[in-house]
Design an enzyme around this catalytic site. Structure first.
Site, mmCIF file in Angstrom:
data_model
loop_
_atom_site.group_PDB
_atom_site.id
_atom_site.type_symbol
_atom_site.label_atom_id
_atom_site.label_comp_id
_atom_site.label_asym_id
_atom_site.label_seq_id
_atom_site.Cartn_x
_atom_site.Cartn_y
_atom_site.Cartn_z
ATOM 1 N N ARG A 92 0.760 -1.331 0.007
ATOM 2 C CA ARG A 92 -0.006 0.063 0.039
ATOM 3 C C ARG A 92 0.923 1.321 0.048
ATOM 4 N NH1 ARG A 92 -4.954 1.172 0.071
ATOM 5 N NH2 ARG A 92 -5.515 3.517 0.634
ATOM 6 N N CYS A 116 -2.146 -4.040 3.231
ATOM 7 C CA CYS A 116 -2.802 -4.759 4.310
ATOM 8 C C CYS A 116 -4.197 -4.455 3.939
ATOM 9 C CB CYS A 116 -2.493 -4.462 5.739
ATOM 10 S SG CYS A 116 -2.395 -2.659 6.015
ATOM 11 N N PRO A 122 -9.363 4.777 1.563
ATOM 12 C CA PRO A 122 -9.312 5.727 0.410
ATOM 13 C C PRO A 122 -8.129 6.556 0.210
ATOM 14 C CG PRO A 122 -10.949 6.531 1.798
ATOM 15 C CD PRO A 122 -10.606 5.456 2.636
ATOM 16 N N ASP A 124 -7.977 9.459 -1.301
ATOM 17 C CA ASP A 124 -8.604 10.805 -2.012
ATOM 18 C C ASP A 124 -7.929 11.867 -1.312
ATOM 19 O OD1 ASP A 124 -10.211 9.302 -3.314
ATOM 20 O OD2 ASP A 124 -12.250 10.069 -2.320
ATOM 21 N N LEU A 125 -7.533 11.840 -0.124
ATOM 22 C CA LEU A 125 -6.742 12.816 0.720
ATOM 23 C C LEU A 125 -5.476 12.903 -0.082
ATOM 24 C CD1 LEU A 125 -7.470 12.151 4.348
ATOM 25 C CD2 LEU A 125 -8.594 13.838 3.145
ATOM 26 N N ASP A 304 -2.202 -0.011 15.747
ATOM 27 C CA ASP A 304 -1.547 -1.371 15.595
ATOM 28 C C ASP A 304 -1.100 -2.021 16.803
ATOM 29 O OD1 ASP A 304 -1.524 -0.733 12.826
ATOM 30 O OD2 ASP A 304 0.397 -0.031 12.591
#
Length: 332
Positions: A92, A116, A122, A124-125, A304
């Site tokens: 990612r 993951c 998303p 988008d930011l 996490d």
């Protein structure tokens, strides 16, 4: 390995050294594309995500090699602006490459990133932040295409303090024309590390670790050598394991300030914590007190570490109830 065999019931004793943070190393590797000079990342962990990012650098035309625990990156011959689907879908954090690649080459093409699967995440930011800097972004056929003449500094207000979006905008703006302000920026230590790394390369960034980050674009970034911050999630995992199993251990190469929310929670469940220099010491018995754990953006409790924190709570005496005010760091 087909299976793990774990013989429990024993307290933990000893010392363990924490490796460099994966979440710090990955954006540093992306930042290495911003210069055509040699970059050395000391104490670079050889884990899957890092090796996948190294593979992406190779696809861009960078020369990379491990020299012991150091990763050497030479981006002088980098010429490719496309990150193939086979690599992007494995990681990612490949989305970090958008900001640095479009800054270096004026265009970038990347398949939608993988990594993951913990729910909808998303990007988008990231894309809206790049658009604010004058980058043309189009999406289609499973790919994101970015192009620009010259990245222009601008004010970017994030709807949410996203770590990845904050870092991607920093990477894109480091060599932009003018000044970029990121408001409602994420405050994680890994963002501070990215700021320090780029500044070592000749960048002009300040405010990382606060809600407002200012990036004054520079024309050129040089090579550098850098040791990333230690992995606060790994440190927290060992501390939680000690709390659950009992015993006494020392965590070396750890920054107590970066996991203060966890340390206070461990104190609340009856562990004894002390710190000295880059070491954290924990002593734990078997009778723990359960406490409610609620995650929130840094400096709150890390998402996490939420799952590991359930284990000492599951073996504690009593019922979990809403937590009181954080206890002071407890020596003993």
């Amino acid at each position: 390995m087909e299976k793990y065999i774990i013989e429990g019931g024993r307290p933990l004793f000893g010392e363990v050294e924490i490796q460099s943070a994966k979440n710090a190393v990955l954006p540093l590797l992306a930042a290495a594309v911003l210069t055509d000079e040699r970059v050395v990342i000391h104490k670079c962990p050889r884990i899957a995500d890092v090796l996948n990012m190294v593979g992406i650098l190779g696809e861009l035309g960078c020369n990379t090699k491990f020299d012991g625990n150091d990763l050497v990156i030479d981006s002088a011959d980098a010429a490719n602006h496309e990150i193939p689907s086979s690599l992007a879908k494995e990681l990612r954090s490949s989305v970090f490459m958008l900001g640095s690649v479009v800054s270096r080459f004026g265009r970038a093409r990347i398949a939608y990133p993988g990594g993951c699967d913990i729910g909808l995440r998303p990007i988008d930011l990231h894309l809206n932040g790049l658009r604010r800097l004058g980058v043309c972004v189009s999406e289609g056929g499973g790919y994101i295409d970015c192009s620009c003449g010259k990245i222009e500094g601008a004010e970017v207000v994030l709807d949410f303090p996203s770590v990845g979006a904050t870092e991607n905008i920093i990477l894109a703006a480091a060599k932009a024309k003018g000044t970029t302000l990121i408001r409602n920026a994420a405050k994680e230590p890994e963002i501070v590390d990215l700021q320090n790394f780029i500044n070592r390369m000749g960048g002009k960034i300040r405010g990382a670790g606060t809600a407002t980050v200012r990036i004054d674009g520079v024309r050129k970034l040089s090579g550098t050598e850098y040791t990333p911050v230690s992995d606060r999630i790994e440190a927290g995992t060992f501390l939680i394991a000690s709390a659950m199993c009992g015993g006494e251990i020392a965590i070396k190469n750890a920054d107590a300030d970066n996991i203060s929310s966890l340390l206070h929670k461990l104190c609340e469940i009856s562990c004894k914590i002390s710190t000295k220099d880059d070491k954290i010491y924990i002593r734990s018995g078997r009778r723990l007190s359960p406490k409610l754990v609620e995650t929130s953006p840094y400096p709150g409790f890390p998402t996490d570490l939420q799952a590991p924190s359930m284990y000492p709570n599951s073996s504690a005496w009593g019922r979990t109830s809403p937590s009181a005010a954080a206890a002071p760091l407890c020596a003993g």
